[in-house]
Motif scaffolding. Sequence first.
Motif, short mmCIF file in Angstrom:
data_model
loop_
_atom_site.label_atom_id
_atom_site.label_comp_id
_atom_site.label_asym_id
_atom_site.label_seq_id
_atom_site.Cartn_x
_atom_site.Cartn_y
_atom_site.Cartn_z
N UNK A 128 0.81 -1.21 0.00
CA UNK A 128 0.00 0.00 0.00
C UNK A 128 0.86 1.28 0.00
N UNK A 129 2.15 1.08 -0.07
CA UNK A 129 3.02 2.25 -0.02
C UNK A 129 3.02 2.99 -1.34
N UNK A 130 3.36 4.23 -1.24
CA UNK A 130 3.43 5.05 -2.44
C UNK A 130 4.51 4.53 -3.39
N UNK A 131 5.57 4.05 -2.80
CA UNK A 131 6.67 3.53 -3.62
C UNK A 131 6.18 2.38 -4.50
N UNK A 132 5.47 1.48 -3.86
CA UNK A 132 5.01 0.34 -4.63
C UNK A 132 3.98 0.76 -5.67
N UNK A 133 3.12 1.65 -5.29
CA UNK A 133 2.13 2.12 -6.26
C UNK A 133 2.82 2.79 -7.45
N UNK A 134 3.85 3.51 -7.12
CA UNK A 134 4.61 4.12 -8.21
C UNK A 134 5.18 3.06 -9.14
N UNK A 135 5.75 2.05 -8.52
CA UNK A 135 6.35 0.99 -9.31
C UNK A 135 5.30 0.31 -10.19
N UNK A 136 4.18 0.06 -9.58
CA UNK A 136 3.11 -0.57 -10.34
C UNK A 136 2.68 0.33 -11.48
N UNK A 137 2.54 1.56 -11.15
CA UNK A 137 2.04 2.49 -12.14
C UNK A 137 3.01 2.67 -13.30
N UNK A 138 4.26 2.74 -12.95
CA UNK A 138 5.25 3.07 -13.96
C UNK A 138 5.70 1.86 -14.77
N UNK A 139 5.53 0.68 -14.22
CA UNK A 139 6.03 -0.49 -14.92
C UNK A 139 4.96 -1.50 -15.24
N UNK A 140 4.22 -1.83 -14.23
CA UNK A 140 3.25 -2.88 -14.42
C UNK A 140 2.14 -2.43 -15.38
N UNK A 141 1.62 -1.29 -15.09
CA UNK A 141 0.49 -0.82 -15.89
C UNK A 141 0.84 -0.63 -17.37
N UNK A 142 1.95 0.01 -17.66
CA UNK A 142 2.30 0.12 -19.07
C UNK A 142 2.45 -1.24 -19.74
N UNK A 143 2.95 -2.19 -18.98
CA UNK A 143 3.09 -3.52 -19.55
C UNK A 143 1.72 -4.14 -19.81
#
Length: 341
Positions: A128-143
């Motif tokens: 639930x951390x911002x860091x992880x959400x960032x990671x998800x947003x920047x990498x996972x979602x584009x993928x």
Amino acid sequence: MAAVTSSKHEEEMMELRRGPWTLEEDNLLMNYIACHGEGRWNLLARCSGLKRTGKSCRLRWLNYLKPDIKRGNLTPEEQLLILELHSKWGNRWSRIAQHLPGRTDNEIKNYWRTRVQKQARQLRVDANSAVFRDAVRCYWMPRLLEKMAATSAHQVDPALLHPAHVAAGLGSASPPVHGGQHDATSAPGSGYGHHQSYPVDPSPSTSTSGSTSAAALPPVPCFSELSWVDQYGPYADLDGPGAGAFDSAALGGLGLDGLDPGPADGDVYPDSTLLDYLNSACCTGGGAMMTTMGGGNGAHSTCGAMGGHDGDYGPSSWRTDELCQAAARKLGDHHQWGGGI
DNA sequence: AAATCCGACAACCGCATCGGA
DNA sequence: TTCCGATGCGGTTGTCGGATT
């Protein structure tokens, strides 16, 4: 508490069954609901002949037997939606499930726990951390968007199977169609989950064990190849104990659905290419997010600063509709976003 | 080939909320 | 207004099959 005691006593007297449901039990439940409709679960439990609690009956129906339950791996679209909605609402599984027709809160919850949280653990950050959400947003979602684009380009339908078993299956011995790993190749009637093999007529599943259709995807940038990763690490500390190590080793082991493990694949993305990719896919309005991220100026979450509103998660929430639109544009796809979110 | 580990998911449990008497 | 049963929700556990050693 007398009522509770007597209720427990009743249950004991009835020798309530637990554990996996049998085909006979499913048929009993489906028959009863076909005749009397849903609801009044305790009455159902008493009158249907099932030696189950009303709760158990309800759960079985809602999560498994209901005709409109959608089976099959979650599509990239659905995964994206889950990530987006969870960022807004947190663990409000039923609320999230309302936006994914045919998917149950249980299924979404399991997806989150087994896939998403696993990645967070590997990153040693809180899911639930911002860091992880960032990671998800920047990498996972584009993928995921990339996968969506690839999927639509090849006219490959996601492996969605509709049980649609009640009408046809009432009173028959055919179990509903829902494969263990929800493989589309599962023949109708052969597909109880790998945990749902009935005591009689086990019907082996054609499990494909897990991962969705990532195989055909092009090589993908991975966390461990990112120049900003190490710089980003310190900010993770802000998210609690043990959250500081956003390290390359952990990142390199990522097996996100949509993210390849990385170096093991032998494909190396020059950082400049990565940054271009991420900047263009993740940011709208030409914001140099990755640059800002790596700038080390103490910004906790640049993604969070990009417009976290409309959510319960405070300033670090983020909206992905703009992101998705931008990424989709980048990918030459024209998915429409925002409807119903 | 056997043993062990791990991922995935169905099912259970406890608590919260709702609604009718 | 209070009580109580029914229902909903989220966290957790149990179990099985596949992967790995």
